[in-house]
Design a protein around this motif. Sequence first.
Motif, short mmCIF file in Angstrom:
data_model
loop_
_atom_site.label_atom_id
_atom_site.label_comp_id
_atom_site.label_asym_id
_atom_site.label_seq_id
_atom_site.Cartn_x
_atom_site.Cartn_y
_atom_site.Cartn_z
N SER A 234 33.31 25.16 16.74
CA SER A 234 32.66 26.40 16.32
C SER A 234 33.39 27.62 16.89
O SER A 234 33.50 28.66 16.23
CB SER A 234 31.18 26.42 16.71
N VAL B 98 28.46 28.70 15.85
CA VAL B 98 27.19 27.98 15.99
C VAL B 98 27.47 26.49 16.16
O VAL B 98 27.92 25.82 15.23
CB VAL B 98 26.29 28.18 14.75
N ILE C 55 20.14 25.05 17.02
CA ILE C 55 21.07 25.89 17.77
C ILE C 55 20.93 25.65 19.26
O ILE C 55 19.94 25.08 19.73
CB ILE C 55 20.85 27.39 17.45
N LEU D 146 22.10 30.45 22.36
CA LEU D 146 22.03 31.29 21.16
C LEU D 146 20.59 31.71 20.88
O LEU D 146 20.33 32.85 20.48
CB LEU D 146 22.62 30.54 19.96
N LEU E 230 28.36 32.99 9.79
CA LEU E 230 28.12 31.87 10.68
C LEU E 230 29.28 30.89 10.58
O LEU E 230 29.67 30.49 9.47
CB LEU E 230 26.83 31.14 10.30
N VAL F 278 29.78 27.28 11.65
CA VAL F 278 28.93 26.20 12.11
C VAL F 278 29.73 24.91 12.28
O VAL F 278 30.51 24.53 11.40
CB VAL F 278 27.79 25.94 11.10
N ALA G 121 19.61 24.33 12.34
CA ALA G 121 20.42 25.41 12.92
C ALA G 121 20.72 26.46 11.86
O ALA G 121 20.25 27.60 11.95
CB ALA G 121 21.71 24.85 13.52
#
Length: 199
Positions: free
Chosen positions: A17, A85, A92, A96, A128, A130, A148
């Motif tokens: 990430s 993320v 998450i 965060l 984001l 991820v 998430a």
Amino acid sequence: MNLLHIDSSILGEQSVSRMLSRAAVERLKERNPAIDIIHRDLVAVPVPHLTGDHLAASPAVMDDIAFGEKLLDEFINADVIVIGVALYNLTISSQLKAWIDRIVIAGKTFRYTENGSEGLAQDKRVILAVARGGLYRQGMSLASSEHAEAYLRSMFAFIGVTRFDVIVAEGLAISEAHRESGKKAAFEAISVLDPRCDF
């Protein structure tokens, strides 16, 4: 233009990430070389979780309240927010979540009205980046357990964000082949990410 870059993985330089969020920031910088960037590493400098003392504005937590106000100001002043993320236990990281608790503030990023809540952060773009160990995309067995991306989409929609991009690398813990193909797909998505920050 102001960009806020958030990293939340505990894996340091091994974190996918973090690799993805860094690549997304670089992609935006290509088109916007004068962009001002603030990088906040939520693992290196953790955001303390909220307590009752925060709500009571106890003298014991005044420094922490000031830190929370700084986090909120960083968010409010950003035009673009890029968030790395990492998925932990289907959602998450707690780091965060602690940051989210400092930016979702009544009267600042949303307000309650007689017709319900109204987001006040409509002028922002959120990207984001991820990373997920399993396969959570639509149609896969873990799809209903992904909390998430779904949570972050809900929270940012709640505060009014409508410009939303999601780049996903998944299957990272299944095998080396899945890890490489997941990363490759995510980096390809970043390579075609709209670099404009002013739309």
